[in-house]
Design an enzyme around this catalytic site. Structure first.
Site, PDB file in Angstrom:
ATOM      1  N   LYS A   1       0.791  -1.331   0.053  1.00 31.13           N
ATOM      2  CA  LYS A   1      -0.113  -0.129   0.088  1.00 31.13           C
ATOM      3  C   LYS A   1       1.042   1.351   0.231  1.00 31.13           C
ATOM      4  O   LYS A   1       2.085   1.121   0.837  1.00 31.13           O
ATOM      5  CB  LYS A   1      -0.838  -0.190   1.220  1.00 31.13           C
ATOM      6  CG  LYS A   1      -1.862   0.902   1.402  1.00 31.13           C
ATOM      7  CD  LYS A   1      -2.904   1.025   2.599  1.00 31.13           C
ATOM      8  CE  LYS A   1      -3.905   1.933   2.683  1.00 31.13           C
ATOM      9  NZ  LYS A   1      -4.873   1.676   3.627  1.00 31.13           N
TER      10      LYS A   1
ATOM     11  N   SER B   1      -9.297   1.333   2.123  1.00 31.91           N
ATOM     12  CA  SER B   1      -8.457   2.431   1.548  1.00 31.91           C
ATOM     13  C   SER B   1      -7.358   1.796   0.762  1.00 31.91           C
ATOM     14  O   SER B   1      -6.789   2.263  -0.173  1.00 31.91           O
ATOM     15  CB  SER B   1      -8.225   3.416   2.436  1.00 31.91           C
ATOM     16  OG  SER B   1      -7.233   2.458   3.513  1.00 31.91           O
TER      17      SER B   1
ATOM     18  N   SER C   1      -9.990  -1.474   6.139  1.00 40.27           N
ATOM     19  CA  SER C   1      -9.261  -1.261   4.765  1.00 40.27           C
ATOM     20  C   SER C   1      -8.405  -2.170   4.176  1.00 40.27           C
ATOM     21  O   SER C   1      -7.846  -2.189   2.860  1.00 40.27           O
ATOM     22  CB  SER C   1      -8.498   0.128   4.945  1.00 40.27           C
ATOM     23  OG  SER C   1      -9.197   1.359   5.143  1.00 40.27           O
TER      24      SER C   1
END
Length: 580
Positions: free
Chosen positions: A112, A192, A235
């Site tokens: 990420k 996310s 997320s």
């Protein structure tokens, strides 16, 4: 608290500075008083101490020093739309340690875009305009998990697009633009860790095409085997559910968060996102274990040498089942105790079709030989509210770039600008959730003061105890994750010549599809219980003849990821999807 030394040099703080400092604390020091003279001396003494630290060179812990990689210099580039049609890559690279042999040899991994990878930008999904210097910093350290992946033979292929400051549950708030669902571009892949979900699921879409199950041929770009996501409220699990892959939020404190941008240490988690249960177990085994830096870890956190062999143990369990002739459609789950969490199927916004699919998936365990029963945890309905009030007051502290109260390794070069009108103008119509968090924190302080978050913290213990009590009766709890199949990206979020920044005029167009998305996920962030998203079926997108994945959440006792892996693997014996 003592004073290091009284200042003796030229003053660096004036009386005006002193009164401003006092005003920031909502009091005043009487002008011309003895107190004013004393506190001015104290202010100058403190400033001298600050200057002493300010003059020191930057220091980075050698344990986070980047390893040498093939080719020597670490390089990266931003792929164009043709190479990156889903907008899932933030930056591309190829990092591999020469001669490294280990369990991840030959496997490709992305992380990420809030995870430090030395030599690559730390993008956070945000506009560089909110950072000092107007650019994203180039990381000079490897996050603990990155170092462990490289040492285990893994190949880092880049950083994956994430939602703006990691604060959105769908996939259209990143400053770089929307992240498309690999199963149907134009639809959300969840957030996310949105790019992670898209890049891992590309392989499944390609397999479906090869098998003749999907005749569409829109471009996908390069995919990866695995990803490292982040999860403060869902997320990892939400994008895994929307993308039809596996995503594990491990027990809090099992995997070091060192070198990853924080929202609140109480709820910070990092974990694997993969195409199979086995790969989730494999990557977890590489990432887990105490690193002697992360304050989120506790005496319960295992030392690296004591980390369970999650994949080996899972395989051994399956092999024993096969020896007993139990690895069958009526015996694979024999010996497992499964709880269906009643209140999780009653949350607002859960579509009837999703509810029915997840219930059918949960009920499958009966035919697989498990002991299945409904479990009621009334407090689960309060979990999201407790999570919100317990954690939100501290989030502005971390958005502003402040370090946590406990010793940790901060992120070199990451220096946000002060939150001001320009910050609001940049984010309000791109990711209004960030602005809303700031306003929520101010609202709590202004109306309720610190008593309310203190109360919420105590209820976190109560919520943990409620889940723990239920998990005495069963090995895992089952519940829905995504309340709907992936929604369509709001029209205003897609960048175009007319709207180059992808700003929506109506912020409710952004918020509405995401409201309630974390009702079944966020509670486990504050309690720290491990939770896996696993794909179980397909649902129809709203008002469209488009089918997208549905996930089911499997929650276990703290530090008992093994039971989660067993349950997920046993479920697959009945078929990949509940529809099949």
């Amino acid at each position: 608290m003592s004073i290091v030394a009284l200042a003796t040099g030229e003053p660096t703080c004036t009386l005006e500075d002193l009164q401003a400092i006092a005003g920031a604390n909502n009091f005043a020091v009487k002008p011309g008083s003895v107190n004013e003279t004393a506190f001015l001396l104290f202010a100058n003494s403190f400033d001298a101490t600050c200057e002493a630290v300010q003059s020191l060179p930057e220091y980075e812990d050698p344990r986070l020093r980047p390893q040498e990689v093939e080719g020597g210099e670490r390089t990266f580039y931003k792929p164009d739309e043709k190479e990156n049609p889903l907008n899932a890559f933030a930056n591309k690279t190829t990092l591999r340690v020469p001669g490294a042999k280990g369990p991840l040899a030959g496997r490709t991994i992305v992380v990420k875009d809030n995870v430090s990878v030395a030599g690559l930008p730390l993008g956070l999904g945000c506009s560089p305009s909110i950072l000092k210097g107007g650019t994203h910093p180039i990381s000079t350290i490897d996050a603990t998990v990155v170092g462990r992946i490289l040492a285990a033979g893994g190949t880092i292929k880049g950083t994956a697009t994430c939602e703006n400051l990691s604060m959105f549950a769908l996939s259209y708030t990143s400053d770089s633009g929307v992240v498309h669902n690999a199963w149907s571009p134009g639809y959300a892949t969840g957030g996310s860790s949105s790019g992670c979900g898209a890049l891992v699921s590309i392989g499944d879409v390609e397999d479906a095409r090869k098998a003749g199950k999907d005749s569409r041929d829109y471009p996908l770009g390069e995919g990866v085997d695995m990803a490292v996501g982040g999860d403060q409220g869902g997320s990892i699990r939400l994008p895994a559910a929307y993308s039809g892959i596996y995503g594990l939020k491990p027990t809090h404190g099992l995997v070091p968060y060192t070198g990853i941008a924080s929202l609140n240490p109480m709820i910070d988690h990092t974990g694997p996102m993969t195409r199979s249960v086995e790969d989730a177990a494999l990557l977890l085994g590489v990432m887990a274990g105490y690193d002697a830096i992360d304050p989120r870890m506790s005496p319960e956190s295992p030392m690296p040498a004591q980390v369970a062999d999650y994949l080996g143990d899972l395989n051994a369990w399956v092999e024993e089942k096969e020896k007993q002739s139990e690895w069958t459609s009526d015996g694979a789950a024999k010996g497992l105790r499964i709880g269906i969490l009643k209140e999780a199927f009653e949350v607002l916004g859960l579509e009837p079709d999703v509810c029915a699919k997840v219930k059918a998936a949960a009920e499958r365990f009966k035919s697989l030989g498990a002991d299945v029963k409904e479990i009621s945890i009334p407090m689960h309905k309060q979990a999201a509210a407790i999570w919100t009030v317990a954690t939100r007051p501290m989030m502005p502290h971390f958005i502003a770039g402040n370090p946590p109260d406990m010793l940790s390794h901060t992120l070199p070069g990451l220096d946000p600008l002060p939150i001001d009108q320009a910050f609001f103008d940049t984010l309000s119509n791109r990711n209004p959730a960030v602005v809303n968090v700031l306003m929520n924190a101010a609202h709590i302080q202004r109306k309720y003061g610190p008593a309310l978050p203190r109360k919420a913290h105590m209820h976190v213990w109560e919520l943990r105890a409620a889940y723990d009590k239920a998990l005495e009766e069963v090995d895992v709890l089952l519940l829905p994750i995504n309340p709907t199949p992936g929604p369509k990206h709001p029209a205003g979020t897609v960048k175009s010549e007319e709207n180059p920044k992808g700003l929506s005029e109506r912020i409710m167009d952004l918020f509405e599809p995401a409201i309630g998305n974390t009702l079944n996920t966020s509670g486990f962030n504050v309690t720290g219980h491990p939770a896996l998203s696993m794909p179980i079926g397909w649902g129809k997108a709203k008002d469209e003849d488009v089918k997208l994945p549905i996930g089911m959440q499997v929650v276990g006792k703290r530090f008992d990821e093994a039971s989660i892996f067993k349950a997920a693997k046993a479920w697959e014996v009945g078929g990949k999807w509940v529809d099949s």
